[in-house]
Design a protein around this motif. Sequence first.
Motif, PDB file in Angstrom:
ATOM      1  N   TYR A  11     -78.543 -32.295   4.914  1.00 22.56           N
ATOM      2  CA  TYR A  11     -77.962 -31.079   5.483  1.00 22.56           C
ATOM      3  C   TYR A  11     -77.066 -31.348   6.691  1.00 22.56           C
ATOM      4  O   TYR A  11     -76.707 -30.435   7.421  1.00 22.56           O
ATOM      5  N   GLY A  12     -76.722 -32.625   6.903  1.00 24.99           N
ATOM      6  CA  GLY A  12     -75.753 -32.958   7.945  1.00 24.99           C
ATOM      7  C   GLY A  12     -76.276 -32.801   9.356  1.00 24.99           C
ATOM      8  O   GLY A  12     -75.521 -32.455  10.264  1.00 24.99           O
ATOM      9  N   LEU A  13     -77.573 -33.042   9.555  1.00 26.37           N
ATOM     10  CA  LEU A  13     -78.180 -32.939  10.893  1.00 26.37           C
ATOM     11  C   LEU A  13     -78.511 -34.342  11.406  1.00 26.37           C
ATOM     12  O   LEU A  13     -78.781 -35.236  10.624  1.00 26.37           O
ATOM     13  N   PRO A  14     -78.492 -34.531  12.743  1.00 21.69           N
ATOM     14  CA  PRO A  14     -78.789 -35.860  13.297  1.00 21.69           C
ATOM     15  C   PRO A  14     -80.179 -36.351  12.889  1.00 21.69           C
ATOM     16  O   PRO A  14     -81.144 -35.599  12.938  1.00 21.69           O
ATOM     17  N   LEU A  15     -80.253 -37.613  12.501  1.00 23.83           N
ATOM     18  CA  LEU A  15     -81.497 -38.149  11.944  1.00 23.83           C
ATOM     19  C   LEU A  15     -82.608 -38.325  12.968  1.00 23.83           C
ATOM     20  O   LEU A  15     -83.768 -38.454  12.617  1.00 23.83           O
ATOM     21  N   GLY A  16     -82.275 -38.340  14.254  1.00 25.35           N
ATOM     22  CA  GLY A  16     -83.295 -38.506  15.284  1.00 25.35           C
ATOM     23  C   GLY A  16     -83.775 -37.183  15.856  1.00 25.35           C
ATOM     24  O   GLY A  16     -84.472 -37.135  16.865  1.00 25.35           O
ATOM     25  N   LEU A  17     -83.408 -36.080  15.199  1.00 30.23           N
ATOM     26  CA  LEU A  17     -83.721 -34.738  15.687  1.00 30.23           C
ATOM     27  C   LEU A  17     -85.215 -34.441  15.708  1.00 30.23           C
ATOM     28  O   LEU A  17     -85.686 -33.684  16.527  1.00 30.23           O
ATOM     29  N   LEU A  18     -85.950 -35.038  14.782  1.00 32.96           N
ATOM     30  CA  LEU A  18     -87.389 -34.791  14.696  1.00 32.96           C
ATOM     31  C   LEU A  18     -88.157 -36.104  14.866  1.00 32.96           C
ATOM     32  O   LEU A  18     -88.553 -36.721  13.880  1.00 32.96           O
ATOM     33  N   PRO A  19     -88.364 -36.542  16.105  1.00 39.81           N
ATOM     34  CA  PRO A  19     -89.133 -37.775  16.307  1.00 39.81           C
ATOM     35  C   PRO A  19     -90.614 -37.476  16.104  1.00 39.81           C
ATOM     36  O   PRO A  19     -91.285 -36.980  16.993  1.00 39.81           O
ATOM     37  N   LEU A  20     -91.118 -37.735  14.923  1.00 40.19           N
ATOM     38  CA  LEU A  20     -92.468 -37.329  14.559  1.00 40.19           C
ATOM     39  C   LEU A  20     -93.461 -38.480  14.719  1.00 40.19           C
ATOM     40  O   LEU A  20     -93.092 -39.641  14.627  1.00 40.19           O
ATOM     41  N   ALA A  21     -94.717 -38.139  14.934  1.00 34.42           N
ATOM     42  CA  ALA A  21     -95.776 -39.142  15.040  1.00 34.42           C
ATOM     43  C   ALA A  21     -96.979 -38.664  14.243  1.00 34.42           C
ATOM     44  O   ALA A  21     -97.300 -37.486  14.256  1.00 34.42           O
ATOM     45  N   ASP A  22     -97.635 -39.571  13.561  1.00 31.72           N
ATOM     46  CA  ASP A  22     -98.840 -39.237  12.801  1.00 31.72           C
ATOM     47  C   ASP A  22     -98.657 -38.007  11.915  1.00 31.72           C
ATOM     48  O   ASP A  22     -99.371 -37.012  12.048  1.00 31.72           O
ATOM     49  N   GLY A  43     -98.943 -37.904   4.339  1.00 35.95           N
ATOM     50  CA  GLY A  43     -99.002 -39.178   5.043  1.00 35.95           C
ATOM     51  C   GLY A  43     -97.763 -39.430   5.870  1.00 35.95           C
ATOM     52  O   GLY A  43     -96.686 -38.884   5.596  1.00 35.95           O
ATOM     53  N   HIS A  44     -97.911 -40.244   6.904  1.00 37.01           N
ATOM     54  CA  HIS A  44     -96.835 -40.450   7.867  1.00 37.01           C
ATOM     55  C   HIS A  44     -95.568 -41.041   7.248  1.00 37.01           C
ATOM     56  O   HIS A  44     -94.484 -40.486   7.402  1.00 37.01           O
ATOM     57  N   GLU A  45     -95.719 -42.140   6.523  1.00 33.92           N
ATOM     58  CA  GLU A  45     -94.533 -42.829   6.013  1.00 33.92           C
ATOM     59  C   GLU A  45     -93.737 -41.960   5.044  1.00 33.92           C
ATOM     60  O   GLU A  45     -92.529 -41.800   5.189  1.00 33.92           O
ATOM     61  N   GLU A  46     -94.418 -41.399   4.048  1.00 31.81           N
ATOM     62  CA  GLU A  46     -93.746 -40.558   3.049  1.00 31.81           C
ATOM     63  C   GLU A  46     -93.184 -39.279   3.679  1.00 31.81           C
ATOM     64  O   GLU A  46     -92.083 -38.852   3.349  1.00 31.81           O
ATOM     65  N   GLY A  47     -93.970 -38.680   4.567  1.00 30.16           N
ATOM     66  CA  GLY A  47     -93.532 -37.441   5.222  1.00 30.16           C
ATOM     67  C   GLY A  47     -92.303 -37.661   6.082  1.00 30.16           C
ATOM     68  O   GLY A  47     -91.351 -36.881   6.043  1.00 30.16           O
ATOM     69  N   LEU A  48     -92.332 -38.740   6.861  1.00 29.31           N
ATOM     70  CA  LEU A  48     -91.200 -39.060   7.737  1.00 29.31           C
ATOM     71  C   LEU A  48     -89.948 -39.331   6.917  1.00 29.31           C
ATOM     72  O   LEU A  48     -88.867 -38.839   7.235  1.00 29.31           O
ATOM     73  N   LYS A  49     -90.124 -40.072   5.820  1.00 26.71           N
ATOM     74  CA  LYS A  49     -89.007 -40.395   4.930  1.00 26.71           C
ATOM     75  C   LYS A  49     -88.372 -39.103   4.393  1.00 26.71           C
ATOM     76  O   LYS A  49     -87.157 -38.956   4.360  1.00 26.71           O
TER      77      LYS A  49
END
Length: 137
Positions: free
Chosen positions: A28-39, A13-19
Amino acid sequence: MADLKEGGIVKKGHEEGLKMAVSILEEYGLPLGLLPLADVIEVGFVKSSGYMWILQTKKVEHNFKMIKKLVSYDAEITGYVEKKRIKKLKGVKAKELMLWPPVNDISVDDPPTGKIQFKSLAGITKTFPEGAFAAGQ
């Protein structure tokens, strides 16, 4: 493919997966906006190998405004996450003039310089300010 996913933690699911995707980037010290995911359908991670997979309902294109860079994220994204790096990345392409070379390695400079590097199999390496990939960019 199933063997790579063995022993993995899976969130549906989107919410749990995105979280989960964001918490992996953070850990792992990577920028949090690196994977702008949808659905998001599913996100999985195998801690022992660093193997991560993301399934979305469809391909997503995201424009990182700060660096004027259009990036395409396939419905399936896979890669190996390690400290400040994602390697053997599949499913991510960045628009370069008229081409879309696949990005297969992302790394944050360590010690930190505020820079992040993207490498493609074609041998193209691009460096950008890490802040361009902060959450919400």
